[in-house]
Design a protein around this motif. Structure first.
Motif: not given
Length: 302
Positions: A8-9, A11-13, A15-16, A257, A260-261
């Protein structure tokens, strides 16, 4: 830290981070930004390892693999990524990185002799169809631009983004070889990032580019985010997952990712995909999910 939390960490990072890269474009040459990013990340990692009392030096047999990993993962891949985002929306570059789920097993097949199933080839065909739909209008427009005497920079950006994904997959294979020499993930990351930044710095000097110092808060904010979160934390989570579950499963991060992107590109870069683009993205991501879906026999064993 548990594997699901690491997943999760990352993916979230990540993705941005594709959007965060755009904050560094224009003021400083892309290759110079790569040097700044990984030199800072490497320094932070070395400082952390030293504070924990780790022996910082590694034998040459380990350094050989770290030089190769630094060249593939932190030099070639990121020079291509940063440069491609001068011509492509960041969300589209992220979608292309989802194709690593095919490059990894293909490279593992030729390097380590692992078997390739029909599902991988079939899903790869669906992914190629998805990429074709995703970029159809842009490729057609770039081709017409070339015929009319233009430069067709979009095609250059597309080619660079694809090269970046292949270089990253090569780096994933090298993680396995590095692990055979040292199980200290943070220390080997520090060395690989150092070698990568040094190789890019040599490229900058050889190509006549200048080490411009940024002046805007936007650039420095992006640099700190990309160095500390996008490089130190996300790569630590990702490489740990590779050690635990293997590179073929860890690249499942590439399924999440891009979503999110793309959402960030729609919100922050005013990207407005049409029907073909949405269909192309759906095919790309669904093909990746299909390729990574466990077989019935695997499911029965777990």
């Amino acid at each position: 830290m548990s594997s699901p939390l690491l997943f999760i960490i990352a993916c979230l990072i990540w993705g941005s981070t594709f959007f965060a890269i755009t904050l560094q474009l224009g003021e400083v040459p892309p290759a110079v930004s790569v040097v700044y990013r990984f030199a800072l990340a490497s320094a932070v990692l070395f400082a952390w390892c030293a504070a924990r009392g780790h022996q910082l030096l590694l034998p040459w047999r380990a350094q050989r693999w770290l030089i190769l990993q630094g060249c593939a993962t932190f030099a070639v891949s990121y020079i291509c990524t940063y440069t491609s985002e001068q011509y492509l929306v960041s969300g589209l570059v992220a979608v292309l990185f989802a194709l690593m789920v095919f490059w990894n097993p293909i490279l593992n097949h030729f390097s380590f002799g692992t078997a390739l199933g029909m599902r991988t080839w079939a899903a790869g065909g669906v992914a190629i169809a998805g990429v074709t739909l995703l970029f159809y209008h842009s490729i057609f427009g770039a081709w017409n631009e070339i015929l009319n005497g233009g430069n067709g920079h979009f095609l250059l950006g597309l080619g660079l983004a694809l090269c970046a994904t292949i270089a990253s997959s090569v780096g994933n294979m090298l993680v396995i070889k590095v692990r055979e020499q040292s199980d200290n993930v943070l220390l080997t990351m520090a060395w690989a990032m150092l070698w990568g930044s040094l190789l890019v710095a040599l490229w900058v000097l050889a190509s006549g580019q200048s080490f411009v110092m940024p002046t805007t808060a936007k650039y420095w904010g992006g640099l700190l985010y990309l160095s500390l979160l996008g490089s130190v934390i996300a790569f630590a989570a990702y490489f740990t997952l590779i050690h635990r579950i293997g590179s073929d499963k860890a690249v499942y991060i590439g399924v999440v990712t891009p979503v999110i992107s793309v959402l960030l590109s729609i919100q922050l870069e005013h990207y407005r995909p049409g029907l073909l683009e949405w269909l192309g993205m759906a095919l790309c991501l669904s093909s990746v999910a299909w390729a990574l879906k466990p077989t019935s026999s695997t499911t029965a064993k777990t």
